[in-house]
Design a protein around this motif. Structure first.
Motif, PDB file in Angstrom:
ATOM      1  N   ALA A 187       0.823  -1.211   0.000  1.00 25.60           N
ATOM      2  CA  ALA A 187       0.000   0.000   0.000  1.00 25.60           C
ATOM      3  C   ALA A 187       0.856   1.258   0.000  1.00 25.60           C
ATOM      4  O   ALA A 187       1.927   1.314   0.621  1.00 25.60           O
ATOM      5  N   GLY A 188       0.359   2.274  -0.733  1.00 23.20           N
ATOM      6  CA  GLY A 188       0.952   3.599  -0.672  1.00 23.20           C
ATOM      7  C   GLY A 188       2.232   3.780  -1.462  1.00 23.20           C
ATOM      8  O   GLY A 188       2.993   4.722  -1.192  1.00 23.20           O
ATOM      9  N   VAL A 189       2.500   2.935  -2.446  1.00 25.76           N
ATOM     10  CA  VAL A 189       3.708   3.067  -3.265  1.00 25.76           C
ATOM     11  C   VAL A 189       3.448   4.018  -4.426  1.00 25.76           C
ATOM     12  O   VAL A 189       2.421   3.928  -5.103  1.00 25.76           O
ATOM     13  N   GLU A 190       4.406   4.918  -4.678  1.00 25.28           N
ATOM     14  CA  GLU A 190       4.312   5.826  -5.819  1.00 25.28           C
ATOM     15  C   GLU A 190       5.495   5.615  -6.745  1.00 25.28           C
ATOM     16  O   GLU A 190       6.642   5.520  -6.293  1.00 25.28           O
ATOM     17  N   VAL A 191       5.208   5.551  -8.053  1.00 23.52           N
ATOM     18  CA  VAL A 191       6.240   5.552  -9.091  1.00 23.52           C
ATOM     19  C   VAL A 191       6.067   6.862  -9.857  1.00 23.52           C
ATOM     20  O   VAL A 191       5.013   7.109 -10.439  1.00 23.52           O
ATOM     21  N   ALA A 192       7.115   7.721  -9.825  1.00 20.33           N
ATOM     22  CA  ALA A 192       6.969   9.054 -10.405  1.00 20.33           C
ATOM     23  C   ALA A 192       8.209   9.437 -11.204  1.00 20.33           C
ATOM     24  O   ALA A 192       9.338   9.057 -10.858  1.00 20.33           O
ATOM     25  N   ASN A 193       7.969  10.196 -12.292  1.00 18.25           N
ATOM     26  CA  ASN A 193       9.043  10.795 -13.085  1.00 18.25           C
ATOM     27  C   ASN A 193      10.027   9.759 -13.615  1.00 18.25           C
ATOM     28  O   ASN A 193      11.237   9.963 -13.607  1.00 18.25           O
TER      29      ASN A 193
END
Length: 201
Positions: free
Chosen positions: A18-24
């Motif tokens: 939960a709560g993982v972000e993949v950005a840029n």
């Protein structure tokens, strides 16, 4: 930008925390270039709550010999509630090879936000869009201000559903298909409030 390449058919990322972000990031779901032949089955599966993919360049098909062949979607959201997919650029040159059913599939993805993305490429069927709801109805989805193009021959849908009972809001999307005048599903299969969506051929 960090670059990640899926280099074999079984390559996969599981967003199962939960709560993982993949950005840029640059995500090449079917390899780094258009040489050779590669079909990656299920590049990304999201199954945990509150995950996010934002501001990425996601290539899901380098050529007609280089693409994603998932039975769901190149990115499959399976019970990943409150998922956000925002401000991504998602091109595919694969319009006739081994195609995924869709680019982004939503399966029990309640409260998903799909906003501000550019998505184009081919799917396996003329009536299946690059954004596609499957199996378990996703509730309260928000699909807002995207540019979505289904480039497969004779395509009629850019956003679609194979399951009844999907609810939410579909607004401000610009859709491109090769046939027909309404680029999204209108029936009990996609019972959303639709505002100011535009279709071109």
């Amino acid at each position: 930008r960090p670059v990640f390449n899926w280099t074999v058919a079984g390559s996969t990322w599981l967003l199962d925390t939960a709560g993982v972000e993949v950005a840029n990031c640059r995500l090449n779901l079917a390899g780094a270039d258009a040489t050779g032949t590669l079909t990656v089955t299920t590049p990304i599966t999201v199954s945990a709550a509150g995950c996010r993919i934002a501001g990425c360049e996601i290539n899901w098909g380098q050529s007609t010999d280089n693409g994603c062949g998932s039975t769901l979607g190149a990115i499959a959201v399976v019970a990943g509630t409150r998922f956000e997919f925002v401000n991504n650029y998602c091109p595919s040159l694969d319009t006739a090879g081994t195609l995924p059913v869709s680019f982004l599939s939503l399966n029990g993805a309640d409260d998903a936000l799909i906003a501000g993305n550019v998505i184009y490429g081919g799917t396996t069927a003329t009536t299946v869009g690059a954004i596609h709801c499957v199996t378990t109805a996703s509730l309260r989805v928000r699909i807002l201000n995207n540019i979505v193009q289904n480039l497969v021959a004779s395509s009629t849908k850019a956003i679609s559903s194979a399951v009844s009972g999907v609810t939410g809001t579909l607004a401000g999307n610009m859709l491109r298909v090769n046939s027909g005048i309404l680029g999204f599903t209108v029936s009990a299969n996609l019972s959303v409030d639709a505002f100011n969506n535009y279709t071109i051929m």
